[in-house]
Each structure stands twice: as structure tokens, then as C-alpha cells.
Write an enzyme that holds these catalytic residues in place. Structure first.
Site, PDB file in Angstrom:
ATOM      1  CB  SER A 170      -4.318  -3.854   1.595  1.00 26.15           C
ATOM      2  OG  SER A 170      -3.235  -3.301   0.862  1.00 26.15           O
TER       3      SER A 170
ATOM      4  CG  HIS B  45      -2.896   1.175   2.586  1.00 22.48           C
ATOM      5  ND1 HIS B  45      -2.050   0.526   3.477  1.00 22.48           N
ATOM      6  CD2 HIS B  45      -3.279   0.248   1.687  1.00 22.48           C
ATOM      7  CE1 HIS B  45      -1.944  -0.743   3.118  1.00 22.48           C
ATOM      8  NE2 HIS B  45      -2.669  -0.935   2.051  1.00 22.48           N
TER       9      HIS B  45
ATOM     10  CG  ASP C  94      -0.527   2.412   5.896  1.00 23.64           C
ATOM     11  OD1 ASP C  94      -0.325   2.900   4.761  1.00 23.64           O
ATOM     12  OD2 ASP C  94      -1.202   1.381   6.081  1.00 23.64           O
TER      13      ASP C  94
END
Length: 365
Positions: A43, A357, A354
């Protein structure tokens, strides 16, 4: 992190020099250019795989640069986006995103004369062998490579629609392509959640061996240039620190990060680097760049205020603590009160978007 973007991209994409004969002779090398780009990642470099496969992106993600959610776990661009910019190619489309994606030029644009730029990324990669580390929601690196190869084969079929063929990768581009690999954090994270420290240590060599095997597989199919990220200081993630209460002496390091978690990440990185050194000797025609993400991110975290950021463990979008997690863009309950996890007032002052990240500001420095 701006240190990483500015230094590594300069080294990789600009003209450089090579010293020989005891550093007395300098050979100037031409600038690196690539006709095609493929990314295999988690991600940290996902440009829409999770959004396409599981749930749509939600505000306020993407607000800083794109002005809307675009499938990235950030308020703006990711490192992979800056690599694309330096290559002079469009931002990459996730290969899982079938809506409007053009694999001739990425990002769903329709200029079919452009070469293929493929984002082979889901963001939930678990490549390790122990069954406890296998995820039902993961697409392994090896499977994604096979899917890429299948797309290449399809593009050579004369019976295929010409419009489709123009949107697919071409086998002759492999040797001129840049292959980026941004994998490892999920493997380490799953181990931390599921295994004892000793079993985590024991699992690392197998994770590394499978990653290296896939690099070999790409090489055998014609790939020659690899950009490999190691994994970052997972013990410094704000979502982790938010759940630490009254830690025992030695649990946190001198900078407030969970020491044991970073130790596993460092073991992973050392073994990855050792294997890449061996691979360079084995694959004589390959250029393999090892990028030390751990050092760059840790340096940023430990010197946050000197670089214009606030508390390095502050989260811009989301609420996390002992007994609750309200992820960015969602509503939830915190100590009996319903909250909405929106953006902070100024993301440019915060390192973590978040809790896991990074913000665009942290990336560009």
C-alpha cells in the site's frame, strides 16, 4: 524523506560517473532512460489496487495534490508518483482497476501511441510460506508476475482486437523497463501481530528467499533494471505508538519507537541487502538498486522538528488508541463519542497521513 526523493532520484535518473583504477579514472555515464515501468508493491505504492478490489477511496484522501480520492493512502502523491514524474511518464494505473485504465500509458489516459506503463500492485502482499502469514486477501508477488506475463502473451495474439493489443504490455519492452519492488512491510506487520519474536526472526529468511526468487523470475523473462525498497521503521508507525501505554524499560528506543519491531525490520533489511549483493554477482546483466527506506524514514522521524514538522507520531487523518481505531475518512466511536476521521488543519506539518502511510509533505521534504 525529501532526502530520499532528492538524492536517490538524482542518483538514479541523472548522469553519473564511475571511478576505476583506484579512483584515478572517471568514466561519465549517460542518463538513465526507460521506455516502460512496472511496480510490484504494497500500500505504500498502491495507486488504486485496494480501491478497485475491496472498497472505493474516500475523502479526504488525495486532497492536497489531486483534489479528490484517487486510490492512494495519502493526501497527495506517493514515492512511485515522483519516480514516474522523473521518468516523464504518466502516473501508473493499478492493473486491478478495469475502469478506464489504459495500460499503454497508465492513469486511464487514451494516448495510445504511448508505451505501456503498468502498476502491478494490490497493496496486500504476503509472500511468506508459514501458513499463519498467509492472507486470504493477498495476491502474491509470483501470481502477479504470472498475470503480467499473461498480459504480455495476450498482446502478441494476432486474433486480439487491435485496440486491446495497444493497451497491453509488449515483451520487447522488458529489457528497457524499470521494475520497482516496494514489498516487505506487510510481511513484517503480519508476523508482529501473529508470531512470537523468535518465530518472526525465523520467518524472515523465507520471506526474503521468495522475494529474491521472483526477481530471478523477472530476470529470466527479460527484466534487467530493478529498484528495490527495503522496509521502513514499522516500530515508529503512529498507529503502533498510539496503543503503547506504560511501556517497560527498553520497550521503546531512545526516539520513542517500539524497539523489537524495528529490530525485525532491520533483520529483514540486512538479509535482503545481503541477498541483493549476491544477486548482482549472479545476474551479471542486471542493474539492481537497493534503496534504504528505513534510514530515510527514521532520519525524518527522529529529526521531525528540525525539518519543519510537528510531533512525528501525530496522525493527520484518523483516530487511534487503546481499544479503538477510526480510520481516515470513516466515522467511529471514541470513548463514547461519535467522531469523523477527517483531515488535520495543515497536512504539510504532519509526517503521518493515516497512522501508517506518509503525507506528501513528508515524502517531498
Amino acid at each position: 524523506m525529501g532526502f530520499l526523493i532528492n538524492l536517490v532520484l538524482w542518483v538514479f535518473f541523472s548522469s553519473s560517473s564511475l571511478r576505476t583504477n583506484g579512483d584515478h579514472e572517471v568514466i561519465n555515464l549517460p542518463a538513465c532512460t526507460y521506455s516502460t515501468m512496472y511496480n510490484f508493491g504494497d500500500s505504500n505504492s498502491d495507486t488504486g489496487g485496494i480501491a478497485a478490489a475491496f472498497y472505493p477511496p474516500a475523502s479526504p484522501s488525495g486532497e492536497t495534490y489531486f483534489g479528490r480520492p484517487v486510490g492512494r493512502a495519502s493526501d497527495g502523491r506517493l514515492i512511485i508518483d515522483f519516480i514516474a514524474e522523473n521518468l516523464g511518464v504518466p502516473y501508473l494505473s493499478s492493473y486491478l482497476d478495469s475502469v478506464g485504465s489504459s495500460y499503454q500509458n497508465g492513469a486511464g489516459q487514451q494516448r495510445v501511441e504511448q508505451p505501456f506503463y503498468g502498476q502491478m500492485d494490490l497493496g496486500l502482499t504476503v509472500v511468506s510460506a508459514p501458513s499463519i502469514l498467509k492472507s486470504k486477501l493477498s495476491i502474491s508477488h509470483s501470481l502477479r508476475i504470472e498475470q503480467l506475463i499473461y498480459m504480455v502473451k495476450v498482446s502478441t495474439h494476432k486474433t486480439q482486437d487491435e485496440c486491446l493489443r495497444k493497451r497491453l504490455p509488449k515483451p520487447e519492452n522488458f529489457s528497457e523497463a524499470l521494475f520497482t519492488l516496494d514489498i516487505g512491510q506487510n510481511d513484517v506487520a503480519v508476523g508482529i501481530r501473529s508470531l512470537s519474536y523468535e518465530l518472526q526472526q525465523a520467518a524472515v529468511p523465507n520471506i526474503i528467499s521468495q522475494l529474491i526468487a521472483q526477481v530471478r523470475g523477472l530476470y529470466e523473462r527479460g527484466a534487467r533494471t530493478f529498484w528495490v525498497h527495503n522496509t521502513g521503521p514499522i516500530g515508529c508507525l503512529p498507529v503502533t505508538i498510539a496503543k503503547v501505554k506504560d511501556p517497560e524499560s527498553g520497550y521503546l528506543d531512545e526516539n520513542g519507537c517500539v524497539k523489537s519491531q524495528n529490530d525485525i525490520a532491520l533483520q529483514f533489511n540486512k538479509e535482503l541487502k545481503d541477498e541483493i549483493v549476491k544477486l548482482r554477482a549472479e545476474l551479471s546483466d542486471a542493474a539492481i538498486l537497493y534503496v534504504d527506506m528505513f534510514a530515510a524514514k527514521y532520519e525524518l522521524i527522529t529529526n521531525a522538528k528540525n525539518q519543519g514538522f510537528e510531533d512525528p507520531f501525530e496522525i493527520c487523518c484518523g483516530y487511534h488508541g487503546i481499544g479503538y481505531d477510526v480510520w481516515c475518512g470513516n466515522k467511529g466511536n471514541v470513548n463514547g463519542t461519535e467522531v469523523y476521521a477527517g483531515s488535520c488543519a495543515d497536512p504539510s506539518k504532519i509526517i503521518s497521513w493515516d497512522g501508517v502511510h506518509y503525507t506528501e509533505a513528508a515524502i517531498i521534504g
